[in-house]
Write a protein that holds these residues in place. Structure first.
Motif, PDB file in Angstrom:
ATOM      1  N   TRP A 275      -4.858  -0.851  -1.531  1.00  0.00           N
ATOM      2  CA  TRP A 275      -5.624  -1.409  -0.521  1.00  0.00           C
ATOM      3  C   TRP A 275      -4.920  -2.366   0.450  1.00  0.00           C
ATOM      4  O   TRP A 275      -3.931  -2.895   0.193  1.00  0.00           O
ATOM      5  CB  TRP A 275      -6.769  -2.207  -1.094  1.00  0.00           C
ATOM      6  CG  TRP A 275      -7.575  -1.373  -2.111  1.00  0.00           C
ATOM      7  CD1 TRP A 275      -7.426  -1.383  -3.381  1.00  0.00           C
ATOM      8  CD2 TRP A 275      -8.622  -1.048  -1.888  1.00  0.00           C
ATOM      9  NE1 TRP A 275      -8.474  -0.692  -4.028  1.00  0.00           N
ATOM     10  CE2 TRP A 275      -9.291  -0.251  -3.097  1.00  0.00           C
ATOM     11  CE3 TRP A 275      -9.418  -0.332  -0.542  1.00  0.00           C
ATOM     12  CZ2 TRP A 275     -10.209   0.587  -3.049  1.00  0.00           C
ATOM     13  CZ3 TRP A 275     -10.530   0.250  -0.662  1.00  0.00           C
ATOM     14  CH2 TRP A 275     -11.135   0.785  -1.717  1.00  0.00           C
ATOM     15  N   ILE A 276      -5.612  -2.939   1.604  1.00  0.00           N
ATOM     16  CA  ILE A 276      -5.253  -3.866   2.389  1.00  0.00           C
ATOM     17  C   ILE A 276      -6.210  -4.890   2.473  1.00  0.00           C
ATOM     18  O   ILE A 276      -7.411  -4.806   2.398  1.00  0.00           O
ATOM     19  CB  ILE A 276      -4.675  -3.581   3.660  1.00  0.00           C
ATOM     20  CG1 ILE A 276      -5.999  -3.264   4.594  1.00  0.00           C
ATOM     21  CG2 ILE A 276      -3.592  -2.656   3.714  1.00  0.00           C
ATOM     22  CD1 ILE A 276      -5.472  -2.624   5.913  1.00  0.00           C
TER      23      ILE A 276
ATOM     24  N   MET B 102       0.775  -1.108   0.020  1.00  0.00           N
ATOM     25  CA  MET B 102      -0.084  -0.047   0.100  1.00  0.00           C
ATOM     26  C   MET B 102       0.726   1.101  -0.059  1.00  0.00           C
ATOM     27  O   MET B 102       1.735   1.367   0.747  1.00  0.00           O
ATOM     28  CB  MET B 102      -0.826   0.203   1.273  1.00  0.00           C
ATOM     29  CG  MET B 102      -2.042   1.159   1.499  1.00  0.00           C
ATOM     30  SD  MET B 102      -3.163   1.010   2.642  1.00  0.00           S
ATOM     31  CE  MET B 102      -4.277   2.296   2.347  1.00  0.00           C
ATOM     32  N   ASN B 103       0.381   2.253  -0.741  1.00  0.00           N
ATOM     33  CA  ASN B 103       1.208   3.308  -0.982  1.00  0.00           C
ATOM     34  C   ASN B 103       0.977   4.553   0.288  1.00  0.00           C
ATOM     35  O   ASN B 103       0.277   5.146   0.253  1.00  0.00           O
ATOM     36  CB  ASN B 103       0.790   4.084  -2.302  1.00  0.00           C
ATOM     37  CG  ASN B 103       1.924   5.447  -2.545  1.00  0.00           C
ATOM     38  OD1 ASN B 103       2.991   5.348  -1.769  1.00  0.00           O
ATOM     39  ND2 ASN B 103       1.642   6.265  -3.325  1.00  0.00           N
ATOM     40  N   SER B 104       1.758   4.054   1.400  1.00  0.00           N
ATOM     41  CA  SER B 104       1.503   4.644   2.713  1.00  0.00           C
ATOM     42  C   SER B 104       2.460   4.781   3.287  1.00  0.00           C
ATOM     43  O   SER B 104       3.433   3.496   3.473  1.00  0.00           O
ATOM     44  CB  SER B 104      -0.001   4.246   3.301  1.00  0.00           C
ATOM     45  OG  SER B 104       0.079   4.679   4.558  1.00  0.00           O
ATOM     46  N   SER B 105       2.849   5.681   4.205  1.00  0.00           N
ATOM     47  CA  SER B 105       3.994   5.556   5.437  1.00  0.00           C
ATOM     48  C   SER B 105       3.223   4.823   6.816  1.00  0.00           C
ATOM     49  O   SER B 105       3.765   4.894   7.542  1.00  0.00           O
ATOM     50  CB  SER B 105       4.350   6.995   5.801  1.00  0.00           C
ATOM     51  OG  SER B 105       2.934   7.710   6.324  1.00  0.00           O
ATOM     52  N   LEU B 106       2.113   4.445   6.622  1.00  0.00           N
ATOM     53  CA  LEU B 106       1.529   3.711   7.864  1.00  0.00           C
ATOM     54  C   LEU B 106       1.984   2.407   8.064  1.00  0.00           C
ATOM     55  O   LEU B 106       2.158   1.669   7.244  1.00  0.00           O
ATOM     56  CB  LEU B 106      -0.109   3.575   7.629  1.00  0.00           C
ATOM     57  CG  LEU B 106      -0.760   5.141   7.711  1.00  0.00           C
ATOM     58  CD1 LEU B 106      -2.298   4.724   7.501  1.00  0.00           C
ATOM     59  CD2 LEU B 106      -0.695   5.935   9.126  1.00  0.00           C
TER      60      LEU B 106
ATOM     61  N   VAL C   3     -10.562  -6.914   7.980  1.00  0.00           N
ATOM     62  CA  VAL C   3      -9.976  -5.719   7.839  1.00  0.00           C
ATOM     63  C   VAL C   3     -11.123  -4.641   7.961  1.00  0.00           C
ATOM     64  O   VAL C   3     -10.758  -3.372   8.207  1.00  0.00           O
ATOM     65  CB  VAL C   3      -9.064  -5.367   6.481  1.00  0.00           C
ATOM     66  CG1 VAL C   3      -7.828  -6.336   6.571  1.00  0.00           C
ATOM     67  CG2 VAL C   3      -9.826  -5.731   5.354  1.00  0.00           C
ATOM     68  N   CYS C   4     -12.207  -4.821   7.491  1.00  0.00           N
ATOM     69  CA  CYS C   4     -13.256  -4.127   7.475  1.00  0.00           C
ATOM     70  C   CYS C   4     -14.186  -4.095   8.642  1.00  0.00           C
ATOM     71  O   CYS C   4     -14.758  -3.552   9.423  1.00  0.00           O
ATOM     72  CB  CYS C   4     -13.877  -3.937   6.203  1.00  0.00           C
ATOM     73  SG  CYS C   4     -15.467  -2.947   6.054  1.00  0.00           S
TER      74      CYS C   4
ATOM     75  N   GLN D  26      -8.510   2.812   4.146  1.00  0.00           N
ATOM     76  CA  GLN D  26      -9.206   2.452   2.910  1.00  0.00           C
ATOM     77  C   GLN D  26      -9.517   0.702   3.254  1.00  0.00           C
ATOM     78  O   GLN D  26      -8.870   0.021   2.462  1.00  0.00           O
ATOM     79  CB  GLN D  26      -8.609   2.500   1.705  1.00  0.00           C
ATOM     80  CG  GLN D  26      -8.590   4.149   1.169  1.00  0.00           C
ATOM     81  CD  GLN D  26      -7.734   4.515  -0.001  1.00  0.00           C
ATOM     82  OE1 GLN D  26      -6.840   3.493  -0.456  1.00  0.00           O
ATOM     83  NE2 GLN D  26      -7.804   5.468  -0.603  1.00  0.00           N
ATOM     84  N   LEU D  27      -9.897   0.317   4.298  1.00  0.00           N
ATOM     85  CA  LEU D  27      -9.983  -0.918   4.388  1.00  0.00           C
ATOM     86  C   LEU D  27     -11.355  -1.580   3.721  1.00  0.00           C
ATOM     87  O   LEU D  27     -12.149  -0.896   3.473  1.00  0.00           O
ATOM     88  CB  LEU D  27     -10.326  -1.090   5.777  1.00  0.00           C
ATOM     89  CG  LEU D  27      -9.403  -0.625   6.814  1.00  0.00           C
ATOM     90  CD1 LEU D  27      -9.913  -1.027   8.348  1.00  0.00           C
ATOM     91  CD2 LEU D  27      -7.976  -1.271   6.582  1.00  0.00           C
ATOM     92  N   ILE D  28     -10.914  -2.900   3.280  1.00  0.00           N
ATOM     93  CA  ILE D  28     -12.119  -3.451   2.594  1.00  0.00           C
ATOM     94  C   ILE D  28     -12.170  -4.834   3.284  1.00  0.00           C
ATOM     95  O   ILE D  28     -11.273  -5.423   3.893  1.00  0.00           O
ATOM     96  CB  ILE D  28     -11.945  -3.873   1.094  1.00  0.00           C
ATOM     97  CG1 ILE D  28     -10.668  -4.515   0.759  1.00  0.00           C
ATOM     98  CG2 ILE D  28     -11.922  -2.357   0.236  1.00  0.00           C
ATOM     99  CD1 ILE D  28     -10.658  -4.977  -0.569  1.00  0.00           C
TER     100      ILE D  28
END
Length: 204
Positions: free
Chosen positions: A92-93, A1-5, A98-99, A201-203
């Protein structure tokens, strides 16, 4: 996922099977969450069950003003060895819960951590995680209805549509508008509401 999280913590509970009928897995999920919540000063009240997972009630210190309950569940619908993988791509993850709703529980935790970091403590905000929501809450609904009497508002962190989320946000903000801790409480509400749709953006 394109995130620093960093999703390492979330992945640890997503990868853990907590099918409703898997009591050991559900209780293990609770044990992990217990440790996280205790770090924020919450005490843990465990409502033990033999046939299903335990329900856990996290209690903060109390002061004057409105009381808020955060509500979630520990169980998922996936039996062991069916859907267990946690993975992520550029957007996405993925993984069981996750949701619905390990991700929702984790968003609540993240918001509480922000409040703790800013205020140094948490008061008047409790959390209840039940173990049997996916099978209809046959056991926990009586417990939830009884415990809810002690609170002025309740927020559920399972994913929902934007209209319901913002209506819930407006209602809780009205309840807390005169509270001296409104800034901290607002962050508890706004952060998970916005993040539910755009940050993680959890699914399912």
């Amino acid at each position: 996922m394109n995130s620093s999280l960093d999703f390492t913590e979330l992945a640890s509970i997503i990868s853990l099977n907590s099918y409703t009928k898997n009591k050991a897995g559900v209780d293990h999920n609770a044990d992990i969450f217990n440790a996280w919540m205790e770090q924020l000063g919450f005490s843990v009240e465990t409502h033990r069950r033999e046939a299903i997972g335990n329900h856990v009630h996290y209690l903060s210190k109390k002061s004057e003003g409105a009381k808020l309950l955060l509500l979630g569940h520990l169980d998922t619908v996936f039996p062991p060895d069916t859907f267990t993988e946690f993975r992520e791509d550029k957007e996405w993850i993925y993984g069981p819960g996750v949701c619905d709703m390990k991700g929702g529980n984790y968003i609540a935790l993240a918001a509480l951590r922000n409040v703790f970091a800013e205020q140094g403590h948490i008061a008047n905000i409790d959390m209840l995680l039940v173990s049997d929501e996916e099978s209809g809450s046959d056991d926990s609904k009586l417990l939830t209805s009884e415990l809810a009497k002690a609170y002025d508002a309740c927020m559920v962190f399972e994913a929902a549509g934007p209209i319901m989320m913002w209506l819930s946000l407006a209602r809780v903000l009205r309840l807390f508008k005169s509270n001296s801790k409104v800034k901290a409480l607002t962050r508890v509400i706004i952060i998970p509401t916005v993040l539910m749709r755009t940050w993680l953006q959890l699914i399912c």
